[in-house]
Design an enzyme around this catalytic site. Structure first.
Site, PDB file in Angstrom:
ATOM      1  N   GLY A 139      -8.845   3.277   7.636  1.00  0.00           N
ATOM      2  CA  GLY A 139      -8.554   4.661   7.988  1.00  0.00           C
ATOM      3  C   GLY A 139      -7.083   4.985   8.194  1.00  0.00           C
ATOM      4  O   GLY A 139      -6.641   6.069   7.860  1.00  0.00           O
ATOM      5  N   PHE A 140      -6.349   4.017   8.711  1.00  0.00           N
ATOM      6  CA  PHE A 140      -4.946   4.301   9.024  1.00  0.00           C
ATOM      7  C   PHE A 140      -4.073   3.074   8.769  1.00  0.00           C
ATOM      8  O   PHE A 140      -4.502   1.943   8.995  1.00  0.00           O
ATOM      9  CB  PHE A 140      -4.790   4.698  10.503  1.00  0.00           C
ATOM     10  CG  PHE A 140      -5.572   5.928  10.865  1.00  0.00           C
ATOM     11  CD1 PHE A 140      -5.015   7.191  10.717  1.00  0.00           C
ATOM     12  CD2 PHE A 140      -6.880   5.816  11.327  1.00  0.00           C
ATOM     13  CE1 PHE A 140      -5.748   8.326  11.028  1.00  0.00           C
ATOM     14  CE2 PHE A 140      -7.633   6.949  11.638  1.00  0.00           C
ATOM     15  CZ  PHE A 140      -7.064   8.211  11.491  1.00  0.00           C
ATOM     16  N   GLY A 141      -2.846   3.332   8.331  1.00  0.00           N
ATOM     17  CA  GLY A 141      -1.857   2.262   8.262  1.00  0.00           C
ATOM     18  C   GLY A 141      -1.306   2.003   9.653  1.00  0.00           C
ATOM     19  O   GLY A 141      -1.557   2.766  10.593  1.00  0.00           O
ATOM     20  N   GLY A 142      -0.569   0.930   9.801  1.00  0.00           N
ATOM     21  CA  GLY A 142       0.163   0.671  11.033  1.00  0.00           C
ATOM     22  C   GLY A 142      -0.656   0.138  12.196  1.00  0.00           C
ATOM     23  O   GLY A 142      -0.180   0.142  13.328  1.00  0.00           O
ATOM     24  N   MET A 181     -11.359  -6.324   5.511  1.00  0.00           N
ATOM     25  CA  MET A 181     -10.474  -5.466   6.305  1.00  0.00           C
ATOM     26  C   MET A 181     -10.105  -6.219   7.584  1.00  0.00           C
ATOM     27  O   MET A 181     -10.979  -6.731   8.287  1.00  0.00           O
ATOM     28  CB  MET A 181     -11.166  -4.161   6.674  1.00  0.00           C
ATOM     29  CG  MET A 181     -11.374  -3.177   5.525  1.00  0.00           C
ATOM     30  SD  MET A 181      -9.877  -2.680   4.648  1.00  0.00           S
ATOM     31  CE  MET A 181      -8.885  -1.980   5.969  1.00  0.00           C
ATOM     32  N   HIS A 211      -1.308  -1.344  -4.140  1.00  0.00           N
ATOM     33  CA  HIS A 211      -2.585  -1.020  -3.498  1.00  0.00           C
ATOM     34  C   HIS A 211      -2.657   0.484  -3.246  1.00  0.00           C
ATOM     35  O   HIS A 211      -1.716   1.076  -2.718  1.00  0.00           O
ATOM     36  CB  HIS A 211      -2.671  -1.799  -2.179  1.00  0.00           C
ATOM     37  CG  HIS A 211      -3.985  -1.719  -1.481  1.00  0.00           C
ATOM     38  ND1 HIS A 211      -5.089  -2.443  -1.874  1.00  0.00           N
ATOM     39  CD2 HIS A 211      -4.378  -0.996  -0.401  1.00  0.00           C
ATOM     40  CE1 HIS A 211      -6.102  -2.190  -1.056  1.00  0.00           C
ATOM     41  NE2 HIS A 211      -5.700  -1.305  -0.156  1.00  0.00           N
ATOM     42  N   MET A 268     -12.144   4.335   0.235  1.00  0.00           N
ATOM     43  CA  MET A 268     -12.765   4.436   1.566  1.00  0.00           C
ATOM     44  C   MET A 268     -13.479   5.781   1.592  1.00  0.00           C
ATOM     45  O   MET A 268     -13.034   6.738   2.229  1.00  0.00           O
ATOM     46  CB  MET A 268     -11.679   4.323   2.652  1.00  0.00           C
ATOM     47  CG  MET A 268     -11.153   2.902   2.791  1.00  0.00           C
ATOM     48  SD  MET A 268      -9.553   2.826   3.621  1.00  0.00           S
ATOM     49  CE  MET A 268      -8.485   3.021   2.200  1.00  0.00           C
ATOM     50  N   SER A 319       0.843  -1.201   0.000  1.00  0.00           N
ATOM     51  CA  SER A 319       0.000   0.000   0.000  1.00  0.00           C
ATOM     52  C   SER A 319       0.870   1.240   0.000  1.00  0.00           C
ATOM     53  O   SER A 319       1.651   1.466   0.928  1.00  0.00           O
ATOM     54  CB  SER A 319      -0.888   0.024   1.241  1.00  0.00           C
ATOM     55  OG  SER A 319      -1.451   1.318   1.371  1.00  0.00           O
ATOM     56  N   ASP A 348      -4.822   3.439  -1.499  1.00  0.00           N
ATOM     57  CA  ASP A 348      -5.831   3.723  -0.477  1.00  0.00           C
ATOM     58  C   ASP A 348      -6.331   5.159  -0.570  1.00  0.00           C
ATOM     59  O   ASP A 348      -5.601   6.093  -0.256  1.00  0.00           O
ATOM     60  CB  ASP A 348      -5.227   3.499   0.920  1.00  0.00           C
ATOM     61  CG  ASP A 348      -5.088   2.026   1.256  1.00  0.00           C
ATOM     62  OD1 ASP A 348      -6.082   1.288   1.116  1.00  0.00           O
ATOM     63  OD2 ASP A 348      -3.982   1.621   1.649  1.00  0.00           O
ATOM     64  N   ASP A 381      -6.556  -6.915   4.169  1.00  0.00           N
ATOM     65  CA  ASP A 381      -5.935  -5.587   4.242  1.00  0.00           C
ATOM     66  C   ASP A 381      -5.909  -5.085   5.677  1.00  0.00           C
ATOM     67  O   ASP A 381      -6.958  -4.868   6.282  1.00  0.00           O
ATOM     68  CB  ASP A 381      -6.749  -4.632   3.345  1.00  0.00           C
ATOM     69  CG  ASP A 381      -6.162  -3.240   3.269  1.00  0.00           C
ATOM     70  OD1 ASP A 381      -5.096  -2.992   3.850  1.00  0.00           O
ATOM     71  OD2 ASP A 381      -6.802  -2.390   2.609  1.00  0.00           O
ATOM     72  N   HIS A 394      -8.511   1.080  -3.602  1.00  0.00           N
ATOM     73  CA  HIS A 394      -9.402   0.812  -2.462  1.00  0.00           C
ATOM     74  C   HIS A 394     -10.018   2.134  -2.027  1.00  0.00           C
ATOM     75  O   HIS A 394      -9.355   2.959  -1.402  1.00  0.00           O
ATOM     76  CB  HIS A 394      -8.566   0.174  -1.345  1.00  0.00           C
ATOM     77  CG  HIS A 394      -9.305  -0.059  -0.067  1.00  0.00           C
ATOM     78  ND1 HIS A 394      -8.661  -0.354   1.124  1.00  0.00           N
ATOM     79  CD2 HIS A 394     -10.636  -0.060   0.233  1.00  0.00           C
ATOM     80  CE1 HIS A 394      -9.557  -0.514   2.090  1.00  0.00           C
ATOM     81  NE2 HIS A 394     -10.761  -0.327   1.578  1.00  0.00           N
ATOM     82  N   MET A 450      -8.928   7.910   0.839  1.00  0.00           N
ATOM     83  CA  MET A 450      -9.765   8.195   2.024  1.00  0.00           C
ATOM     84  C   MET A 450     -10.296   9.618   1.956  1.00  0.00           C
ATOM     85  O   MET A 450      -9.564  10.541   1.600  1.00  0.00           O
ATOM     86  CB  MET A 450      -8.927   8.059   3.301  1.00  0.00           C
ATOM     87  CG  MET A 450      -8.250   6.718   3.442  1.00  0.00           C
ATOM     88  SD  MET A 450      -7.276   6.689   4.957  1.00  0.00           S
ATOM     89  CE  MET A 450      -6.476   5.096   4.806  1.00  0.00           C
TER      90      MET A 450
HETATM   91  C1  DX5 Z   1      -6.166   1.043   5.945  1.00  0.00           C
HETATM   92  C2  DX5 Z   1      -5.777   0.779   4.506  1.00  0.00           C
HETATM   93  C3  DX5 Z   1      -4.686  -0.196   4.392  1.00  0.00           C
HETATM   94  C4  DX5 Z   1      -3.406   0.247   5.019  1.00  0.00           C
HETATM   95  C5  DX5 Z   1      -2.655  -0.966   5.446  1.00  0.00           C
HETATM   96  O1  DX5 Z   1      -7.313   1.805   5.974  1.00  0.00           O
HETATM   97  O2  DX5 Z   1      -6.880   0.286   3.779  1.00  0.00           O
HETATM   98  O3  DX5 Z   1      -4.477  -0.561   3.048  1.00  0.00           O
HETATM   99  O4  DX5 Z   1      -2.604   1.023   4.192  1.00  0.00           O
HETATM  100  O5  DX5 Z   1      -1.566  -0.566   6.202  1.00  0.00           O
HETATM  101  P1  DX5 Z   1      -0.813  -1.580   7.147  1.00  0.00           P
HETATM  102  O6  DX5 Z   1      -0.301  -2.689   6.279  1.00  0.00           O
HETATM  103  O7  DX5 Z   1       0.273  -0.732   7.725  1.00  0.00           O
HETATM  104  O8  DX5 Z   1      -1.805  -2.068   8.163  1.00  0.00           O
HETATM  105 ZN    ZN Z   2      -6.501  -0.587   1.694  1.00  0.00          ZN
END
Ligand code: DX5
Ligand code: ZN
Length: 214
Positions: free
Chosen positions: A141-144, A136, A32, A67, A7, A34, A174, A65, A36
């Site tokens: 909403g957020f990575g990490g 999901m 990927h 959102m 992503s 993302d 994801d 993707h 938002m």
């Molecule tokens: C979250 C995104 C994910 C995100 C995954 O809302 O849809 O695609 O980037 O990030 P990681 O792999 O860090 O959980």
């Molecule tokens: Zn995603």
């Protein structure tokens, strides 16, 4: 199928081209993307201007993707911007069918997504109407974030439905995917694993992608 889709949400946007070129060299098969809107999810990422360099420099399919609320307003523009597949959230819309038709009319692959609090059975009526479903494994909403373990049961359920009905629908996971859980996810029926921080925060992103596949 075993595909890693890094992503770009976790990429370095000051040097996006470098990160795209790293992905081009890597064993990742998809990229990927993302998107938002700050309304469907409590975060804003990026939109069409970032699709431009991705489309220009990436040699791999762009897995978009969304959102966002009202995906019906934007899916065609994402198709025109170079998306290889476009996914949106089932819980964001009243009826996904006309939106899936807009994407299909552009010759682009379709994906329906659900957040962790949505009953996985709600995907059942659409498993034969989409190219892919995305479960999901964190709240969008957020990575990490940390992988939600209950996702594994949902994955097995959807895989069983797809197999029993003789479908080719792909399953994508994801959120919170990393080198420690990737093998388990593939073994339980995932076809595509999205990984943001596990790739871009790794000392060697290319090595991390390799490890997730092996
Ligand atoms: C979250 C995104 C994910 C995100 C995954 O809302 O849809 O695609 O980037 O990030 P990681 O792999 O860090 O959980
Ligand atoms: Zn995603």
């Amino acid at each position: 199928m075993k595909i890693i889709a890094p992503s770009v949400l976790s990429a370095d946007f000051g040097d996006l081209r470098r990160d795209i070129e790293m992905l081009n060299r890597s064993e990742a098969e998809w990229i990927h993307v993302d998107v938002m809107d700050g309304t469907f999810v409590p975060n804003i990422s990026f939109g069409f201007p970032v699709m431009e360099p991705l489309h220009k420099y990436a040699t791999k399919p762009l897995d978009v993707h969304l959102m966002i609320v009202h995906p019906e307003k934007y899916v065609e523009r994402f198709c025109d911007a170079g998306a290889w597949s476009v996914g949106f959230h089932l819980e964001a819309v009243d009826d996904p069918m006309p939106i899936l038709d807009l994407i299909k009319a552009k010759g682009v692959r379709t994906c329906l997504t659900i957040n962790p609090d949505i009953d996985v059975k709600r995907l059942d009526p659409y498993l034969d109407k989409v190219d892919m479903v995305l479960l999901m494994s964190v709240f969008a909403g957020f990575g990490g974030q940390k992988f939600i373990p209950e996702t594994m049961d949902k994955l097995r359920y959807v895989k069983q439905q797809i197999t029993a009905r003789g479908l080719n629908t792909l399953i994508e996971i994801d959120g919170g995917v990393n080198v420690d859980n990737a093998a388990d996810l593939f073994a339980n029926g995932a076809d595509v694993l999205v990984a943001g921080s596990a790739v871009f925060k790794a000392e060697s992103p290319e090595q991390a992608i390799h490890q997730m596949l092996n």
